[in-house]
Design a protein around this motif. Sequence first.
Motif, PDB file in Angstrom:
ATOM      1  N   ALA A 605      46.288  49.708  60.474  1.00 42.26           N
ATOM      2  CA  ALA A 605      47.727  49.509  60.306  1.00 42.26           C
ATOM      3  C   ALA A 605      48.307  50.666  59.514  1.00 42.26           C
ATOM      4  O   ALA A 605      47.586  51.396  58.822  1.00 42.26           O
ATOM      5  CB  ALA A 605      48.010  48.188  59.595  1.00 42.26           C
ATOM      6  N   ILE A 606      49.631  50.830  59.622  1.00 42.43           N
ATOM      7  CA  ILE A 606      50.344  51.860  58.868  1.00 42.43           C
ATOM      8  C   ILE A 606      51.431  51.179  58.051  1.00 42.43           C
ATOM      9  O   ILE A 606      52.236  50.407  58.577  1.00 42.43           O
ATOM     10  CB  ILE A 606      50.969  52.915  59.797  1.00 42.43           C
ATOM     11  N   ILE A 607      51.429  51.454  56.751  1.00 40.51           N
ATOM     12  CA  ILE A 607      52.437  50.907  55.843  1.00 40.51           C
ATOM     13  C   ILE A 607      53.226  52.066  55.252  1.00 40.51           C
ATOM     14  O   ILE A 607      52.659  53.089  54.873  1.00 40.51           O
ATOM     15  CB  ILE A 607      51.780  50.077  54.724  1.00 40.51           C
ATOM     16  N   GLU A 608      54.534  51.899  55.189  1.00 44.24           N
ATOM     17  CA  GLU A 608      55.398  52.913  54.595  1.00 44.24           C
ATOM     18  C   GLU A 608      55.865  52.435  53.227  1.00 44.24           C
ATOM     19  O   GLU A 608      56.337  51.305  53.081  1.00 44.24           O
ATOM     20  CB  GLU A 608      56.617  53.167  55.478  1.00 44.24           C
ATOM     21  N   ALA A 609      55.703  53.288  52.215  1.00 44.50           N
ATOM     22  CA  ALA A 609      56.187  52.994  50.874  1.00 44.50           C
ATOM     23  C   ALA A 609      56.793  54.253  50.291  1.00 44.50           C
ATOM     24  O   ALA A 609      56.199  55.322  50.372  1.00 44.50           O
ATOM     25  CB  ALA A 609      55.054  52.496  49.987  1.00 44.50           C
ATOM     26  N   MET A 610      57.969  54.138  49.707  1.00 43.61           N
ATOM     27  CA  MET A 610      58.651  55.283  49.100  1.00 43.61           C
ATOM     28  C   MET A 610      58.766  56.429  50.102  1.00 43.61           C
ATOM     29  O   MET A 610      58.596  57.600  49.767  1.00 43.61           O
ATOM     30  CB  MET A 610      57.908  55.768  47.847  1.00 43.61           C
ATOM     31  N   LYS A 611      59.001  56.102  51.373  1.00 41.18           N
ATOM     32  CA  LYS A 611      59.189  57.068  52.465  1.00 41.18           C
ATOM     33  C   LYS A 611      57.912  57.828  52.827  1.00 41.18           C
ATOM     34  O   LYS A 611      57.966  58.818  53.535  1.00 41.18           O
ATOM     35  CB  LYS A 611      60.303  58.067  52.128  1.00 41.18           C
ATOM     36  N   MET A 612      56.764  57.359  52.361  1.00 40.98           N
ATOM     37  CA  MET A 612      55.490  57.980  52.704  1.00 40.98           C
ATOM     38  C   MET A 612      54.648  56.977  53.485  1.00 40.98           C
ATOM     39  O   MET A 612      54.669  55.780  53.209  1.00 40.98           O
ATOM     40  CB  MET A 612      54.730  58.419  51.449  1.00 40.98           C
ATOM     41  N   GLU A 613      53.914  57.471  54.481  1.00 45.15           N
ATOM     42  CA  GLU A 613      53.076  56.614  55.300  1.00 45.15           C
ATOM     43  C   GLU A 613      51.655  56.528  54.738  1.00 45.15           C
ATOM     44  O   GLU A 613      51.096  57.532  54.290  1.00 45.15           O
ATOM     45  CB  GLU A 613      53.008  57.137  56.738  1.00 45.15           C
ATOM     46  N   HIS A 614      51.081  55.323  54.778  1.00 49.08           N
ATOM     47  CA  HIS A 614      49.712  55.089  54.314  1.00 49.08           C
ATOM     48  C   HIS A 614      48.974  54.299  55.389  1.00 49.08           C
ATOM     49  O   HIS A 614      49.472  53.278  55.865  1.00 49.08           O
ATOM     50  CB  HIS A 614      49.704  54.322  52.992  1.00 49.08           C
ATOM     51  N   THR A 615      47.805  54.793  55.776  1.00 47.33           N
ATOM     52  CA  THR A 615      47.026  54.161  56.835  1.00 47.33           C
ATOM     53  C   THR A 615      45.930  53.286  56.236  1.00 47.33           C
ATOM     54  O   THR A 615      45.177  53.730  55.360  1.00 47.33           O
ATOM     55  CB  THR A 615      46.388  55.235  57.742  1.00 47.33           C
ATOM     56  N   LEU A 616      45.838  52.044  56.698  1.00 47.40           N
ATOM     57  CA  LEU A 616      44.781  51.129  56.284  1.00 47.40           C
ATOM     58  C   LEU A 616      43.644  51.223  57.286  1.00 47.40           C
ATOM     59  O   LEU A 616      43.876  51.249  58.502  1.00 47.40           O
ATOM     60  CB  LEU A 616      45.299  49.685  56.218  1.00 47.40           C
ATOM     61  N   THR A 617      42.415  51.262  56.790  1.00 45.54           N
ATOM     62  CA  THR A 617      41.248  51.391  57.665  1.00 45.54           C
ATOM     63  C   THR A 617      40.271  50.253  57.426  1.00 45.54           C
ATOM     64  O   THR A 617      40.275  49.611  56.364  1.00 45.54           O
ATOM     65  CB  THR A 617      40.528  52.733  57.423  1.00 45.54           C
ATOM     66  N   ALA A 618      39.409  50.009  58.416  1.00 48.08           N
ATOM     67  CA  ALA A 618      38.407  48.952  58.317  1.00 48.08           C
ATOM     68  C   ALA A 618      37.311  49.358  57.339  1.00 48.08           C
ATOM     69  O   ALA A 618      36.812  50.483  57.394  1.00 48.08           O
ATOM     70  CB  ALA A 618      37.818  48.668  59.693  1.00 48.08           C
ATOM     71  N   SER A 619      36.941  48.430  56.467  1.00 47.36           N
ATOM     72  CA  SER A 619      35.891  48.706  55.495  1.00 47.36           C
ATOM     73  C   SER A 619      34.515  48.313  56.016  1.00 47.36           C
ATOM     74  O   SER A 619      33.500  48.663  55.421  1.00 47.36           O
ATOM     75  CB  SER A 619      36.180  47.971  54.187  1.00 47.36           C
ATOM     76  N   ILE A 620      34.461  47.552  57.124  1.00 47.65           N
ATOM     77  CA  ILE A 620      33.195  47.125  57.722  1.00 47.65           C
ATOM     78  C   ILE A 620      33.325  47.145  59.243  1.00 47.65           C
ATOM     79  O   ILE A 620      34.429  47.197  59.783  1.00 47.65           O
ATOM     80  CB  ILE A 620      32.794  45.704  57.275  1.00 47.65           C
ATOM     81  N   ASP A 621      32.207  47.109  59.940  1.00 49.78           N
ATOM     82  CA  ASP A 621      32.210  46.849  61.375  1.00 49.78           C
ATOM     83  C   ASP A 621      32.456  45.356  61.587  1.00 49.78           C
ATOM     84  O   ASP A 621      31.997  44.529  60.791  1.00 49.78           O
ATOM     85  CB  ASP A 621      30.854  47.207  61.995  1.00 49.78           C
ATOM     86  N   GLY A 622      33.162  45.007  62.643  1.00 53.51           N
ATOM     87  CA  GLY A 622      33.358  43.584  62.882  1.00 53.51           C
ATOM     88  C   GLY A 622      34.435  43.298  63.890  1.00 53.51           C
ATOM     89  O   GLY A 622      34.777  44.146  64.732  1.00 53.51           O
ATOM     90  N   THR A 623      35.004  42.103  63.789  1.00 50.61           N
ATOM     91  CA  THR A 623      36.029  41.626  64.705  1.00 50.61           C
ATOM     92  C   THR A 623      37.263  41.220  63.914  1.00 50.61           C
ATOM     93  O   THR A 623      37.153  40.634  62.834  1.00 50.61           O
ATOM     94  CB  THR A 623      35.519  40.403  65.499  1.00 50.61           C
ATOM     95  N   VAL A 624      38.442  41.513  64.466  1.00 49.33           N
ATOM     96  CA  VAL A 624      39.687  41.136  63.800  1.00 49.33           C
ATOM     97  C   VAL A 624      39.870  39.630  63.958  1.00 49.33           C
ATOM     98  O   VAL A 624      40.216  39.133  65.040  1.00 49.33           O
ATOM     99  CB  VAL A 624      40.891  41.893  64.396  1.00 49.33           C
ATOM    100  N   ALA A 625      39.626  38.880  62.875  1.00 51.33           N
ATOM    101  CA  ALA A 625      39.697  37.421  62.933  1.00 51.33           C
ATOM    102  C   ALA A 625      41.103  36.902  62.674  1.00 51.33           C
ATOM    103  O   ALA A 625      41.474  35.829  63.150  1.00 51.33           O
ATOM    104  CB  ALA A 625      38.734  36.818  61.908  1.00 51.33           C
ATOM    105  N   GLU A 626      41.890  37.669  61.920  1.00 52.81           N
ATOM    106  CA  GLU A 626      43.232  37.202  61.570  1.00 52.81           C
ATOM    107  C   GLU A 626      44.134  38.389  61.294  1.00 52.81           C
ATOM    108  O   GLU A 626      43.704  39.373  60.689  1.00 52.81           O
ATOM    109  CB  GLU A 626      43.175  36.309  60.327  1.00 52.81           C
ATOM    110  N   ILE A 627      45.380  38.318  61.738  1.00 50.50           N
ATOM    111  CA  ILE A 627      46.404  39.295  61.387  1.00 50.50           C
ATOM    112  C   ILE A 627      47.522  38.532  60.695  1.00 50.50           C
ATOM    113  O   ILE A 627      48.153  37.657  61.294  1.00 50.50           O
ATOM    114  CB  ILE A 627      46.937  40.046  62.621  1.00 50.50           C
ATOM    115  N   ALA A 628      47.730  38.824  59.429  1.00 49.31           N
ATOM    116  CA  ALA A 628      48.679  38.063  58.614  1.00 49.31           C
ATOM    117  C   ALA A 628      50.017  38.762  58.435  1.00 49.31           C
ATOM    118  O   ALA A 628      50.913  38.217  57.798  1.00 49.31           O
ATOM    119  CB  ALA A 628      48.061  37.780  57.246  1.00 49.31           C
TER     120      ALA A 628
END
Length: 652
Positions: A605-628
Amino acid sequence: MFKSVLIANRGEIACRIMRTAKRMGMRTIAVYSQADANALHVKLADEAHLIGPAPAAQSYLVIDKIITAAKASKAECIHPGYGFLSENTTFAKACADNGIVFVGPPPSAIEAMGLKDRAKALMEKAGVPVVPGYHGDKQDAAFLKRKAYEIGYPVLIKAVAGGGGKGMRRVDKHADFDDALEGAMREAQNSFGDARVLIEKYVTAPRHIEMQVFADSHGNAIHLNERDCSLQRRHQKVIEEAPAPGMSAALRAEMGAAAVAAAKAAGYVGAGTIEFIADGAGGLKSGGFWFMEMNTRLQVEHPVTEAITGLDLVEWQFRIADGEKLPLAQAEVPLDGHAVEARLYAEDPERSFLPSTGKLIALEFPRGEGLRVDTGVEAGDEVTPFYDPMIAKLIAHASSREAALDRLADALEATTVIGPRSNAGFLSRLCRAPDFRAGAFDTGFIDAHLADLGAGPQPLDHEAIAFGAQALIERERELLSERTASYDSPWDADDGFQLSGTRRLIVPIVAEGHKLNAEVVYEAGEAKVSVEGAAPAADATAIATDDAVFVLRHGRQTRLAARDLSLSEDSEASGGGLIRAPMHGKVLALLVEQGASVARGQRLAIIEAMKMEHTLTASIDGTVAEIAASVGAQIAEGAKVMVITGSANGGE
């Protein structure tokens, strides 16, 4: 001279302009959003008007609301500050249409220099050297990629309507161009409402040097010396200084003449900045600089120019807007000593400089000769996610560069910021970095020295924690004393007495999320505290709140509290698969769907804060069980974004 001014800005910008306006006898009028109702610039103004909700797009960037406030307050002029609407042609025209003086250049000059491609064409025509590249209108991705190949890597992708590093990407390899272009265009669209870009050759040892120019409506134009803004991170300035290290008088005259020619070519009036990129390899030299862009406004870093010239640039702006001539000729411009400015931000260098929001529990700046602090906040204020997280600018002036850097480093280390994290320690280390002080630096200096500067995860400071534990224990002792003050009991004696041996107590604490034990040893009636064998630091500051103690040491903040052993210490069931928002921001994109298989390190996912973009990455191998989270939604720091199920050791 004007009798009243509305300042169409907020924070330290508005406070700084207000200071000069008040000195000149003007009635000052502030505008504010709902989030800024109790802001310092509102308190300092003679009059203030609410203009909308917290988001800038609904308040500070709404031209009609600013004009309405100006008319209601009978403001004779509007000073736009820097940022927000300061370089907006429509806003400058709206001021003129409503009989209000815009303290800035004419709309035609803003328009001429506002788009980088047109500005470069104008500069070429005026004989000002420009960086080789493609500045045309064609925006087809394949065409731009081919142009980048023809120019030769590395190249810079830059937003046509941009500034401040937004919509800018360096590309070193042809294979990386597509992703970089997509990111630059998206950021440019979000920041400026214009996704167009240009491509330029990247200078491999670049120095960012800018000339402060001033022009009046009588045809006069001069420069007020240069500033070196090469210490940058993510294309945003961190430390600025004047004059530029290694600048000769002859080269200053050459670069200054080019800057004045640029201002005249644009039909400029007022304060502006001509930004050059210089080839720093082998030192600054004649013919080794090129025009990048013109900022048609006052700059954040203008205080260093004020320090070496002894001039008030905001006063000059007002006088020129009122029709006066420039007060000095080029030969009369002073250059006295050296000045350095650091931008103190609410951000965490140990977490990739993520913005840090929250209440400023304590805020205190040092005072002294040759030291200036420009700020728009005070203790008790909130650093919100809606605006730039700058806390203050610290400016040091001295007779030499070395003395100015020493003065600034000392001031940063003496600054107290408690609550949000700050970059004070990072900045002080930067001021003391040997290569920077020796003049061996370019715009890539910070990225190349991040580890040396303390950016990135750091080990716990056990001496600071011991100091905080000592303060925590002392606070509990004082509370106990208050509770038992009405009666006297031998069991309440706090002298560590016991019948045999040395008395030792273990106090469970939690510091920066880590469970630790503070040991208290009573010797000769004195309590001595240690944590992991470390004694309390002698050079730390502690501030206690109702639920924690904050310790500040070398510009680094450590939070600790008593640990409640009655609470469960089990880790969350989702373990490393729980993806949280690292800061308050807006969800720009979700790059995976529920049920998708992901690999460790994959972008989620990509989150924008203070006009800057930050990318979130997976910390483990696996399956996306939930998107909140959902695209477009605001999300709080620490909130759940998604959950990945799988082996916590996946990918290792």
